[in-house]
Design a protein around this motif. Sequence first.
Motif, PDB file in Angstrom:
ATOM      1  N   LYS A   1      49.264  48.820  17.978  1.00 56.73           N
ATOM      2  CA  LYS A   1      50.425  47.951  17.775  1.00 56.73           C
ATOM      3  C   LYS A   1      50.834  47.299  19.093  1.00 56.73           C
TER       4      LYS A   1
ATOM      5  N   ASP B   1      53.644  45.924  19.935  1.00 54.51           N
ATOM      6  CA  ASP B   1      54.984  46.257  20.441  1.00 54.51           C
ATOM      7  C   ASP B   1      55.020  47.669  21.019  1.00 54.51           C
ATOM      8  N   VAL B   2      54.227  48.568  20.461  1.00 53.45           N
ATOM      9  CA  VAL B   2      54.151  49.911  21.052  1.00 53.45           C
ATOM     10  C   VAL B   2      53.464  49.832  22.402  1.00 53.45           C
TER      11      VAL B   2
ATOM     12  N   LYS C   1      53.470  47.352  24.444  1.00 47.83           N
ATOM     13  CA  LYS C   1      54.397  46.792  25.427  1.00 47.83           C
ATOM     14  C   LYS C   1      55.415  47.846  25.856  1.00 47.83           C
ATOM     15  N   GLN C   2      55.876  48.649  24.887  1.00 48.64           N
ATOM     16  CA  GLN C   2      56.838  49.683  25.248  1.00 48.64           C
ATOM     17  C   GLN C   2      56.211  50.678  26.206  1.00 48.64           C
TER      18      GLN C   2
END
Lengths: 315, 310, 377
Positions: C62, C64-65, C67-68
């Motif tokens: 993912k 967004d994961v 990036k986190q």
Amino acid sequence: MAISRRTIALATGGVALALVPPIAALTNQPFYVDLFRRMMIFAIAAVSLDLILGYGGMVSFGHAAYLGIGAYAVGIPAFHGVESGWLQWGLAIAASALAALVIGAISLRTSGVSFIMITLAFAQMLYYLGISLETYGGDNGMRLAGRSRFGGLVDLREPTVFYYVVLAILILFLGLGSRLVASRFGMVVRAAKSNEPRARAIGFSPLRYKLTAFVMAGSGGGLAGALLANQTEYLTPDFMHWTRSGEIMFMVILGGMGTLFGPVIGAVVLLLLEDVLSALTAHWQIILGPILILVVLFAKRGLFGLLVGPEARDG
Amino acid sequence: MSISLALVLEQTLNGLQYGVMLFLMAAGLTLVFGIMNLVNLAHGSLYMVGAYLATAFTERTGSFVLGVALALPATLLVGVVVEVVALRTLYERDHLDQVLATFGLILFFNELIAIIWGRAAIFTSVPQFLSGHFRVLPGLPYPTYRAVIILVGVAVAILLWVLVTHTRLGMRIRAGASNRTMIAALGVDIRLLYTLVFGLGAALAGLAGAMAGPLYSVQPGMGEAILIQVFVVIVIGGIGSIRGAIVGAIVVGMADTLGRAFLKPMLATVISPPAADKAGSALASMSIYLLMAAVLFFRPEGLFPARSRS
Amino acid sequence: MALAAAPASAQAVKIGFITTLSGPQGIIGEHMKNSVELALDHLGRKIGGLDVEVIYGDDQVKPDVGKQLADEMLKKHKVHFVSGIIWSNVMLAVAPTVTGAGTFMIGTNAGPHELAGKMCHELFFTTSWQNDQTPEAMGKYMQDQNITDVYAMAPNYAAGKDMVSGFKRYFKNKIVGEVYTQLGQQDYQAEISQLRAANPKAVFVFYPGGMGIQFLKQYAQAGLRNQIPLYSVYTVDEISLPAVKEAALGQFETRYWSPDLKNEANQKFVTEYRKKYGKMPVFYGAQSYDGIMLIDSAVRAVKGDLTNKKGMIAAMRQVDYKSTRGPYKYNVNHFPIENFYLLKAVQDPGGELVMQIQRTVFEGHKDSYAGECPMKW
């Protein structure tokens, strides 16, 4: 005047969230501002789902679709040079409301598992549509050109400012939501959930109320999507995949269905768990799976219910 | 590329075979759903268990037939254990709880398989004696193994029909599907019945997995890919009915296969080829969902629902 | 101000490594993590003479994961390098974040063309390739062999389209069919029937992961294995070979690396990997191994002064380490200029199926997007 456990819990939660940025600054850990901000954005999505899931009994497996629509409502204008936050976020809400109207109008004719499946089907269709949009990256997704601009009002590029904007929206949501479920409108939706024939017998048309609630929940999801796009500065059709809907649903259940505030706890705890567990072992899903089962089986009122006791649900 | 009659026939056979595969999965799922009112997402995990066990037994015994034959009771046993340990409490709960709890089971099973067999796909192959073709028609060779799948599916359908309509157990199953409180009141051991039905469903899923193993990739998570399609099948066919599962499976299998094969060429006759390509691909992926939406629009209970009340 | 040659402080080097560790694709991340650990073993658990700490992150496929994770590694762990990343979409989300924060991004797999072109950055290096290069090599080989009437198939997503367009950049003969199937599709019998009806002389496919295993088995099952030659990219590799075995016999692939490449670093890598982990390493691993070696060479060159980023950039550009692919250079966009080989799946003396190099297709092949990169050096 006796202060209920519920009020104490809510007040503590609000204060704690408000204190995250200053504490992070003091301990020189700016990462936590980002982390909690991400949790609050998913909390907004979970709260909007709770409106229809917890109060309306509508098990929508397609809620992630609105996150995707909201995200692309920010991404596509930004791609073409339109960076106005007012326009983007307004579009996010409007587009998801429209989608929810169409999806709801068709899905709400069914119930039970058919409803679950058809909401899932719509989410998948939107997902495949997103993948086919090659100009906007297809399944690779695309980078957000820049965060939404609000003139001189707020600068979302400042992490702390962005954090408080999200917090404000969350509080606003919860406030509006509370008013809504306690209102006459909310009563009808809840009545329709527990006994639809009776609600009809009293003279209400549950379908219209349910559809309205569905549209409101959808708009909420859309706004959450717009925030998520700003948070990650990257958006992909994957935001709309049915497994994401499952995750949001899990947050609602874990936190406490039909409590409105529970999903906030659910979002925080679930994302924290994922972060912590995945650092511990690659097999973290074998731990998360049983946790989910146990929560469903034994902690029906969710974490909020455990915290606050029988006052968890209002009315 | 011209579309010949032979090609259409071949694709029809393909659609039939795919439908049969879906039926094997759908039959077990719809029975469990219809009799016990249990939405079991972990049905896909039982399919995966069947595939892994069949592969393991085939390797041990050196015989594919024996491997599949052993995998059936083994998967049945796994199913029974899961039912007794984890699922009993869910019968009283609403569908949402069941969806979430069985979703948790999926996560658990996937990791368990990954821990035992590793994450990489394991080796399976079609057994020697089944790996040829035969001529259905001149110019139409069809893989023997896939023909065997069709035969097995038809045999299972007939067996299930006989079971449900001509045996005592079948009678109890049908009674339980229409009114479970009544048969409990009449003295039938509901618990045992449920466990038996669940075991039967697990065995059917295991059979599907065992037969699918040589064709598909046997790896953790293989159940999820087919699970959604199976749900679409039972929603279209009508929950709780074997007849619905058969019809639904064939319809979905055909729609999916023929859509993938012929949507693009057909569209290309009316719009430009590149546009037909894009639209065709998008439509082909969505085809079964559109089909489901259409069916539900006109008959929300599905085509052949088992119960008259929802 | 000159000081003794010893490192400025006993600082440890922190490397954040993002890959996929859970779920069905977790096998790839497992190989990458193993290779990173092996590289560290070979370096004596030190990077450029300094102690090292590697923080692994699971991106769950993912963006967004991912990036986190990158945010966490940058802000919380304050890493000096972020490395890894399998998927192009995760890379596109993470790389600008990392380089934007002034930290090195050493990619060890994903090679999206945006990062090779307009979005190139001095702090971004990759030890792998640009996505299009591998199918370009296959296109060139098939063109040179005068193969015509080719049927192309790939999954319907960005990488699938890139593979086919990369192929077509060098293959100019007739293509009788171009089919995109659903991502994650399991049953290809319908497409195989269509394929047979189109009567091609050769088939070119891109089916990574489980899709490749499925397609190959069903292609063989349909009796086409010996009738119509199959050429592919990223479909048959050391991870999928044990799952398909004979169904892959005779398969042609193009790659920049193979376990049987004869150079000292590679032979050491392959032998030690097999000894330590009991299986054949795969190219994801070779790239990750090289990534650690690249970082080591840079830190060594600046004598442990991790604040000297310009120095490390200059050092990396020199490719002053022994890569498992043999010697190579960097293009202006920090993508390798490397050889591409034609590989064939054959049976080794032990009966096991392995990929073997048949010939070199490209020597010193450059990617097609370097012209769009504004960097000059």
